[in-house]
Scaffold this motif. Structure first.
Motif, PDB file in Angstrom:
ATOM      1  N   LYS A  98       0.819  -1.210   0.000  1.00 25.95           N
ATOM      2  CA  LYS A  98       0.000   0.000   0.000  1.00 25.95           C
ATOM      3  C   LYS A  98       0.852   1.258   0.000  1.00 25.95           C
ATOM      4  CE  LYS A  98      -2.682  -1.073   3.553  1.00 25.95           C
ATOM      5  NZ  LYS A  98      -3.827  -0.996   4.518  1.00 25.95           N
ATOM      6  N   ARG A  99       2.022   1.193   0.636  1.00 30.97           N
ATOM      7  CA  ARG A  99       2.897   2.356   0.708  1.00 30.97           C
ATOM      8  C   ARG A  99       3.608   2.611  -0.620  1.00 30.97           C
ATOM      9  NH1 ARG A  99       7.215   1.600   5.051  1.00 30.97           N
ATOM     10  NH2 ARG A  99       5.344   0.835   6.123  1.00 30.97           N
ATOM     11  N   ALA A 100       3.922   1.532  -1.354  1.00 32.09           N
ATOM     12  CA  ALA A 100       4.723   1.677  -2.570  1.00 32.09           C
ATOM     13  C   ALA A 100       3.884   1.955  -3.805  1.00 32.09           C
ATOM     14  CB  ALA A 100       5.551   0.414  -2.787  1.00 32.09           C
ATOM     15  N   CYS A 101       2.666   1.470  -3.824  1.00 39.25           N
ATOM     16  CA  CYS A 101       1.863   1.539  -5.045  1.00 39.25           C
ATOM     17  C   CYS A 101       0.791   2.615  -4.932  1.00 39.25           C
ATOM     18  CB  CYS A 101       1.232   0.174  -5.332  1.00 39.25           C
ATOM     19  SG  CYS A 101       2.450  -1.152  -5.462  1.00 39.25           S
ATOM     20  N   ASN A 102       0.166   2.902  -6.055  1.00 41.64           N
ATOM     21  CA  ASN A 102      -0.872   3.929  -6.128  1.00 41.64           C
ATOM     22  C   ASN A 102      -2.121   3.460  -5.380  1.00 41.64           C
ATOM     23  OD1 ASN A 102      -2.708   5.875  -6.756  1.00 41.64           O
ATOM     24  ND2 ASN A 102      -2.532   5.658  -8.986  1.00 41.64           N
ATOM     25  N   PRO A 103      -2.517   4.126  -4.283  1.00 38.44           N
ATOM     26  CA  PRO A 103      -3.690   3.670  -3.516  1.00 38.44           C
ATOM     27  C   PRO A 103      -4.963   3.634  -4.340  1.00 38.44           C
ATOM     28  CG  PRO A 103      -2.441   5.322  -2.292  1.00 38.44           C
ATOM     29  CD  PRO A 103      -1.879   5.306  -3.676  1.00 38.44           C
ATOM     30  N   ALA A 104      -5.144   4.611  -5.227  1.00 38.32           N
ATOM     31  CA  ALA A 104      -6.364   4.650  -6.042  1.00 38.32           C
ATOM     32  C   ALA A 104      -6.449   3.432  -6.960  1.00 38.32           C
ATOM     33  CB  ALA A 104      -6.397   5.941  -6.861  1.00 38.32           C
ATOM     34  N   GLU A 105      -5.304   3.018  -7.515  1.00 42.31           N
ATOM     35  CA  GLU A 105      -5.291   1.853  -8.399  1.00 42.31           C
ATOM     36  C   GLU A 105      -5.578   0.575  -7.616  1.00 42.31           C
ATOM     37  OE1 GLU A 105      -4.958  -0.592 -11.722  1.00 42.31           O
ATOM     38  OE2 GLU A 105      -5.270   1.572 -11.520  1.00 42.31           O
ATOM     39  N   ILE A 106      -4.999   0.449  -6.411  1.00 41.51           N
ATOM     40  CA  ILE A 106      -5.250  -0.730  -5.582  1.00 41.51           C
ATOM     41  C   ILE A 106      -6.726  -0.833  -5.238  1.00 41.51           C
ATOM     42  CG2 ILE A 106      -4.813  -1.773  -3.324  1.00 41.51           C
ATOM     43  CD1 ILE A 106      -1.997  -0.633  -3.460  1.00 41.51           C
ATOM     44  N   ASP A 107      -7.337   0.270  -4.801  1.00 41.23           N
ATOM     45  CA  ASP A 107      -8.752   0.254  -4.410  1.00 41.23           C
ATOM     46  C   ASP A 107      -9.648   0.008  -5.621  1.00 41.23           C
ATOM     47  OD1 ASP A 107      -7.990   0.736  -1.817  1.00 41.23           O
ATOM     48  OD2 ASP A 107      -8.279   2.904  -1.940  1.00 41.23           O
ATOM     49  N   ALA A 108      -9.298   0.565  -6.776  1.00 37.02           N
ATOM     50  CA  ALA A 108     -10.090   0.335  -7.985  1.00 37.02           C
ATOM     51  C   ALA A 108     -10.073  -1.138  -8.372  1.00 37.02           C
ATOM     52  CB  ALA A 108      -9.566   1.201  -9.124  1.00 37.02           C
ATOM     53  N   ARG A 109      -8.925  -1.776  -8.212  1.00 34.60           N
ATOM     54  CA  ARG A 109      -8.837  -3.206  -8.523  1.00 34.60           C
ATOM     55  C   ARG A 109      -9.672  -4.030  -7.547  1.00 34.60           C
ATOM     56  NH1 ARG A 109      -3.366  -5.040 -11.094  1.00 34.60           N
ATOM     57  NH2 ARG A 109      -2.977  -3.332 -12.536  1.00 34.60           N
ATOM     58  N   CYS A 110      -9.716  -3.622  -6.280  1.00 30.44           N
ATOM     59  CA  CYS A 110     -10.571  -4.315  -5.313  1.00 30.44           C
ATOM     60  C   CYS A 110     -12.036  -4.244  -5.734  1.00 30.44           C
ATOM     61  CB  CYS A 110     -10.410  -3.690  -3.928  1.00 30.44           C
ATOM     62  SG  CYS A 110      -8.813  -3.974  -3.145  1.00 30.44           S
ATOM     63  N   CYS A 111     -12.448  -3.084  -6.254  1.00 30.41           N
ATOM     64  CA  CYS A 111     -13.845  -2.898  -6.651  1.00 30.41           C
ATOM     65  C   CYS A 111     -14.198  -3.671  -7.915  1.00 30.41           C
ATOM     66  CB  CYS A 111     -14.131  -1.409  -6.864  1.00 30.41           C
ATOM     67  SG  CYS A 111     -13.904  -0.387  -5.400  1.00 30.41           S
ATOM     68  N   ARG A 112     -13.193  -3.951  -8.744  1.00 26.75           N
ATOM     69  CA  ARG A 112     -13.472  -4.615 -10.016  1.00 26.75           C
ATOM     70  C   ARG A 112     -13.500  -6.137  -9.906  1.00 26.75           C
ATOM     71  NH1 ARG A 112     -10.062  -0.367 -12.335  1.00 26.75           N
ATOM     72  NH2 ARG A 112      -8.263  -1.762 -12.290  1.00 26.75           N
ATOM     73  N   LEU A 113     -13.137  -6.686  -8.758  1.00 24.29           N
ATOM     74  CA  LEU A 113     -13.161  -8.146  -8.616  1.00 24.29           C
ATOM     75  C   LEU A 113     -14.602  -8.649  -8.717  1.00 24.29           C
ATOM     76  CD1 LEU A 113     -10.600  -8.620  -5.709  1.00 24.29           C
ATOM     77  CD2 LEU A 113     -10.276  -9.213  -8.114  1.00 24.29           C
ATOM     78  N   PRO A 114     -14.829  -9.770  -9.392  1.00 27.57           N
ATOM     79  CA  PRO A 114     -16.210 -10.259  -9.571  1.00 27.57           C
ATOM     80  C   PRO A 114     -16.805 -10.770  -8.270  1.00 27.57           C
ATOM     81  CG  PRO A 114     -14.626 -11.841 -10.425  1.00 27.57           C
ATOM     82  CD  PRO A 114     -13.834 -10.619 -10.062  1.00 27.57           C
ATOM     83  N   LEU A 115     -18.113 -10.615  -8.147  1.00 26.78           N
ATOM     84  CA  LEU A 115     -18.828 -11.095  -6.969  1.00 26.78           C
ATOM     85  C   LEU A 115     -18.790 -12.622  -6.921  1.00 26.78           C
ATOM     86  CD1 LEU A 115     -21.976  -8.783  -7.121  1.00 26.78           C
ATOM     87  CD2 LEU A 115     -20.014  -8.555  -5.600  1.00 26.78           C
TER      88      LEU A 115
END
Length: 212
Positions: free
Chosen positions: A42-59
């Motif tokens: 989380k410290r090294a990478c773009n937080p917005a990109e990490i959170d966006a990827r979390c939201c895109r995971l399929p249900l």
């Protein structure tokens, strides 16, 4: 952490006090090993990109989804870290890293960490599974330099990481599998008798009130 001047075990024969520290899945693995690695990502990478990827995971029915992402979360529980482990590889695939570091370097170290996390929780161990555990640790140490290259660590002198790396397999051979010592079973009593008890006080002279 602090000097011990006259330890009770100094002259105690036939004992090794360091063997009293047994493997702990909750505090050493989930709230130690996993917590550190997730924090470094989380410290090294773009937080917005990490959170966006979390939201895109399929249900699905078997994996918890963090629909607001994982970077805003604080004071995570062991259960939440275990849930993050299930989606972590999917989040970091081809994730842009600082200094143009190839994402495969991060994939390898996280893959090794997750192998250790799941092997460490086996309810039954054999020579083969312990060798696989040691192999996962070897692969982690061979690839952990990526966190130094990303600028989030300068060293890895962390007590919980040291314990997992140097003593886990030995302690399993001495005391058997780690589910016998997991403090997650007693954590619920800590909530009942400490956290909930403190909330019931008026925050003044709280220790006598909690004891009562």
């Amino acid at each position: 952490m602090k000097p011990i001047y006259h330890p009770f075990w100094m002259d105690l024969p036939y004992s090794n006090v360091f063997l009293s520290i047994t493997p702990d899945i909750l505090h050493q693995v989930l709230q130690g090993f996993v917590k550190h690695v997730v924090a470094w990502i989380k410290r090294a990478c773009n937080p917005a990109e990490i959170d966006a990827r979390c939201c895109r995971l399929p249900l699905n029915h078997n994996v918890r989804l963090f629909l607001k992402g994982i970077t805003p979360l604080s004071r995570l529980t062991g259960k939440e870290h275990a849930d993050i482990c299930r989606i972590l590889l999917g989040i970091i695939i081809d994730l842009p890293l600082p200094n143009n570091i190839p994402s495969a370097s991060l994939m390898r170290v996280v893959w090794a960490m997750l192998d250790f996390v799941y092997l460490a929780q086996y309810p039954i161990h054999s020579d083969d599974s312990l060798r696989a555990l040691e192999d996962a640790l070897r692969r982690f140490h061979e690839n952990k330099h990526v966190f130094v290259e990303m600028g989030v660590r300068q060293d890895f002198n962390i007590p919980k990481l040291h314990y997992c790396s140097k003593h886990w397999c030995q302690q399993v051979e001495y005391f058997r599998t780690a589910d016998n010592f997991n403090t997650e079973f007693t954590e619920c009593l800590h909530i009942d008798f400490a956290k909930d008890a403190y909330r019931a006080t008026n925050k003044k002279n709280e220790y006598p009130q909690m004891t009562l």
